[in-house]
Design a protein around this motif. Structure first.
Motif, PDB file in Angstrom:
ATOM      1  N   ILE A 157     -10.394 -69.518 -21.417  1.00 47.37           N
ATOM      2  CA  ILE A 157      -9.097 -69.593 -22.080  1.00 47.37           C
ATOM      3  C   ILE A 157      -8.070 -68.927 -21.175  1.00 47.37           C
ATOM      4  O   ILE A 157      -8.312 -67.834 -20.661  1.00 47.37           O
ATOM      5  CB  ILE A 157      -9.137 -68.852 -23.428  1.00 47.37           C
ATOM      6  CG1 ILE A 157     -10.282 -69.370 -24.288  1.00 47.37           C
ATOM      7  CG2 ILE A 157      -7.801 -68.950 -24.144  1.00 47.37           C
ATOM      8  CD1 ILE A 157     -10.655 -68.428 -25.408  1.00 47.37           C
ATOM      9  N   ARG A 213       0.922 -68.685 -25.969  1.00 48.23           N
ATOM     10  CA  ARG A 213       0.472 -70.089 -26.024  1.00 48.23           C
ATOM     11  C   ARG A 213      -0.636 -70.349 -25.003  1.00 48.23           C
ATOM     12  O   ARG A 213      -0.712 -69.691 -23.974  1.00 48.23           O
ATOM     13  CB  ARG A 213       1.635 -71.034 -25.761  1.00 48.23           C
ATOM     14  CG  ARG A 213       2.672 -70.978 -26.851  1.00 48.23           C
ATOM     15  CD  ARG A 213       3.704 -72.085 -26.665  1.00 48.23           C
ATOM     16  NE  ARG A 213       4.728 -71.997 -27.679  1.00 48.23           N
ATOM     17  CZ  ARG A 213       4.625 -72.503 -28.898  1.00 48.23           C
ATOM     18  NH1 ARG A 213       3.541 -73.134 -29.251  1.00 48.23           N
ATOM     19  NH2 ARG A 213       5.611 -72.368 -29.761  1.00 48.23           N
ATOM     20  N   LEU A 214      -1.470 -71.341 -25.322  1.00 48.14           N
ATOM     21  CA  LEU A 214      -2.530 -71.733 -24.403  1.00 48.14           C
ATOM     22  C   LEU A 214      -1.935 -72.393 -23.166  1.00 48.14           C
ATOM     23  O   LEU A 214      -1.131 -73.322 -23.287  1.00 48.14           O
ATOM     24  CB  LEU A 214      -3.486 -72.721 -25.073  1.00 48.14           C
ATOM     25  CG  LEU A 214      -4.429 -72.160 -26.120  1.00 48.14           C
ATOM     26  CD1 LEU A 214      -5.163 -73.302 -26.826  1.00 48.14           C
ATOM     27  CD2 LEU A 214      -5.418 -71.207 -25.490  1.00 48.14           C
ATOM     28  N   LYS A 218      -4.301 -73.092 -20.604  1.00 51.88           N
ATOM     29  CA  LYS A 218      -5.463 -73.877 -20.195  1.00 51.88           C
ATOM     30  C   LYS A 218      -6.606 -73.551 -21.145  1.00 51.88           C
ATOM     31  O   LYS A 218      -6.758 -72.424 -21.596  1.00 51.88           O
ATOM     32  CB  LYS A 218      -5.860 -73.529 -18.759  1.00 51.88           C
ATOM     33  CG  LYS A 218      -7.073 -74.271 -18.255  1.00 51.88           C
ATOM     34  CD  LYS A 218      -7.453 -73.834 -16.856  1.00 51.88           C
ATOM     35  CE  LYS A 218      -8.770 -74.457 -16.450  1.00 51.88           C
ATOM     36  NZ  LYS A 218      -9.281 -73.889 -15.208  1.00 51.88           N
ATOM     37  N   LEU A 219      -7.417 -74.550 -21.400  1.00 49.03           N
ATOM     38  CA  LEU A 219      -8.594 -74.389 -22.238  1.00 49.03           C
ATOM     39  C   LEU A 219      -9.657 -75.318 -21.686  1.00 49.03           C
ATOM     40  O   LEU A 219      -9.414 -76.521 -21.554  1.00 49.03           O
ATOM     41  CB  LEU A 219      -8.242 -74.761 -23.677  1.00 49.03           C
ATOM     42  CG  LEU A 219      -9.303 -74.597 -24.742  1.00 49.03           C
ATOM     43  CD1 LEU A 219      -9.745 -73.141 -24.848  1.00 49.03           C
ATOM     44  CD2 LEU A 219      -8.772 -75.076 -26.088  1.00 49.03           C
ATOM     45  N   SER A 220     -10.821 -74.769 -21.336  1.00 49.69           N
ATOM     46  CA  SER A 220     -11.862 -75.609 -20.753  1.00 49.69           C
ATOM     47  C   SER A 220     -13.242 -75.036 -21.032  1.00 49.69           C
ATOM     48  O   SER A 220     -13.388 -73.861 -21.366  1.00 49.69           O
ATOM     49  CB  SER A 220     -11.659 -75.759 -19.241  1.00 49.69           C
ATOM     50  OG  SER A 220     -11.735 -74.498 -18.608  1.00 49.69           O
ATOM     51  N   LEU A 226     -13.612 -75.869 -28.830  1.00 45.84           N
ATOM     52  CA  LEU A 226     -12.286 -76.069 -28.241  1.00 45.84           C
ATOM     53  C   LEU A 226     -11.245 -76.353 -29.332  1.00 45.84           C
ATOM     54  O   LEU A 226     -10.131 -75.824 -29.286  1.00 45.84           O
ATOM     55  CB  LEU A 226     -12.318 -77.218 -27.228  1.00 45.84           C
ATOM     56  CG  LEU A 226     -13.164 -76.989 -25.975  1.00 45.84           C
ATOM     57  CD1 LEU A 226     -13.239 -78.271 -25.163  1.00 45.84           C
ATOM     58  CD2 LEU A 226     -12.631 -75.837 -25.140  1.00 45.84           C
ATOM     59  N   SER A 227     -11.616 -77.153 -30.312  1.00 49.25           N
ATOM     60  CA  SER A 227     -10.687 -77.478 -31.405  1.00 49.25           C
ATOM     61  C   SER A 227     -10.318 -76.232 -32.206  1.00 49.25           C
ATOM     62  O   SER A 227      -9.165 -76.071 -32.614  1.00 49.25           O
ATOM     63  CB  SER A 227     -11.308 -78.518 -32.337  1.00 49.25           C
ATOM     64  OG  SER A 227     -11.499 -79.726 -31.648  1.00 49.25           O
ATOM     65  N   LEU A 236     -10.124 -73.195 -31.129  1.00 48.26           N
ATOM     66  CA  LEU A 236      -9.173 -72.404 -30.342  1.00 48.26           C
ATOM     67  C   LEU A 236      -7.790 -73.041 -30.346  1.00 48.26           C
ATOM     68  O   LEU A 236      -6.778 -72.334 -30.440  1.00 48.26           O
ATOM     69  CB  LEU A 236      -9.682 -72.229 -28.918  1.00 48.26           C
ATOM     70  CG  LEU A 236     -10.803 -71.218 -28.797  1.00 48.26           C
ATOM     71  CD1 LEU A 236     -11.543 -71.365 -27.484  1.00 48.26           C
ATOM     72  CD2 LEU A 236     -10.254 -69.808 -28.941  1.00 48.26           C
ATOM     73  N   ARG A 237      -7.731 -74.354 -30.245  1.00 46.89           N
ATOM     74  CA  ARG A 237      -6.428 -75.026 -30.287  1.00 46.89           C
ATOM     75  C   ARG A 237      -5.725 -74.774 -31.626  1.00 46.89           C
ATOM     76  O   ARG A 237      -4.518 -74.563 -31.671  1.00 46.89           O
ATOM     77  CB  ARG A 237      -6.588 -76.533 -30.053  1.00 46.89           C
ATOM     78  CG  ARG A 237      -6.801 -76.880 -28.614  1.00 46.89           C
ATOM     79  CD  ARG A 237      -6.727 -78.394 -28.387  1.00 46.89           C
ATOM     80  NE  ARG A 237      -7.236 -78.712 -27.073  1.00 46.89           N
ATOM     81  CZ  ARG A 237      -8.458 -79.152 -26.817  1.00 46.89           C
ATOM     82  NH1 ARG A 237      -9.318 -79.359 -27.789  1.00 46.89           N
ATOM     83  NH2 ARG A 237      -8.835 -79.393 -25.585  1.00 46.89           N
ATOM     84  N   ARG A 238      -6.502 -74.804 -32.710  1.00 45.74           N
ATOM     85  CA  ARG A 238      -5.911 -74.553 -34.034  1.00 45.74           C
ATOM     86  C   ARG A 238      -5.468 -73.098 -34.187  1.00 45.74           C
ATOM     87  O   ARG A 238      -4.523 -72.806 -34.909  1.00 45.74           O
ATOM     88  CB  ARG A 238      -6.911 -74.907 -35.133  1.00 45.74           C
ATOM     89  CG  ARG A 238      -7.096 -76.395 -35.346  1.00 45.74           C
ATOM     90  CD  ARG A 238      -7.886 -76.716 -36.606  1.00 45.74           C
ATOM     91  NE  ARG A 238      -9.101 -75.947 -36.760  1.00 45.74           N
ATOM     92  CZ  ARG A 238     -10.299 -76.273 -36.265  1.00 45.74           C
ATOM     93  NH1 ARG A 238     -10.441 -77.384 -35.555  1.00 45.74           N
ATOM     94  NH2 ARG A 238     -11.356 -75.520 -36.472  1.00 45.74           N
ATOM     95  N   ALA A 288      -4.227 -71.154 -31.841  1.00 46.26           N
ATOM     96  CA  ALA A 288      -3.071 -70.849 -30.995  1.00 46.26           C
ATOM     97  C   ALA A 288      -1.778 -71.144 -31.752  1.00 46.26           C
ATOM     98  O   ALA A 288      -1.768 -71.982 -32.651  1.00 46.26           O
ATOM     99  CB  ALA A 288      -3.142 -71.668 -29.717  1.00 46.26           C
TER     100      ALA A 288
END
Length: 116
Positions: free
Chosen positions: A23, A31-32, A34-36, A51-52, A54-56, A58
């Motif tokens: 992350i 804000r993110l 990069k995420l991988s 990954l989803s 973490l996106r939620r 942020a």
């Protein structure tokens, strides 16, 4: 994770799965950047669920300056586990500092040397 198990039968009995996520968070706004996936669990479904999540989650709170690398970003490796006792525990998150800010010209130069 419970909803993911209900929607994806392959996760119902997969307590031994773990995915290592990298992350990168902007210091200024949380804000993110990069995420991988740094190391896959072996299950694409489980990796995508992590990954989803973490996106939620942020954007994150503005990080403390003690964990900010040169260039104004925070880098974290975080292990997400299917085991509900470990799941996404903050104990599995490891921030790390870069010695210097990544250079976009370095990436471009490397790409042009090794490919079209």
């Amino acid at each position: 994770m419970t909803a993911a198990r209900e929607a994806n039968p392959e996760l119902r009995h997969a307590a031994d799965l773990a995915v290592l996520v990298e992350i990168v968070v902007n210091q200024a706004d949380g804000r993110l950047a990069k995420l991988s996936v740094a190391k896959s669990s072996g299950s694409v479904v489980f990796d995508v669920v992590a990954l989803s999540a973490l996106r939620r989650a942020a954007p994150f709170d503005v990080p403390p300056s003690s964990i900010v690398s040169p260039g104004g970003r925070v880098y974290v490796h975080w292990n997400f586990h299917a085991d509900p006792y470990q799941a996404c525990s903050p104990w599995n998150a490891r921030p790390f500092l870069l010695a210097k800010a990544p250079s976009s010209t370095t990436t471009a130069t490397s790409a042009s040397k090794h490919g079209p």
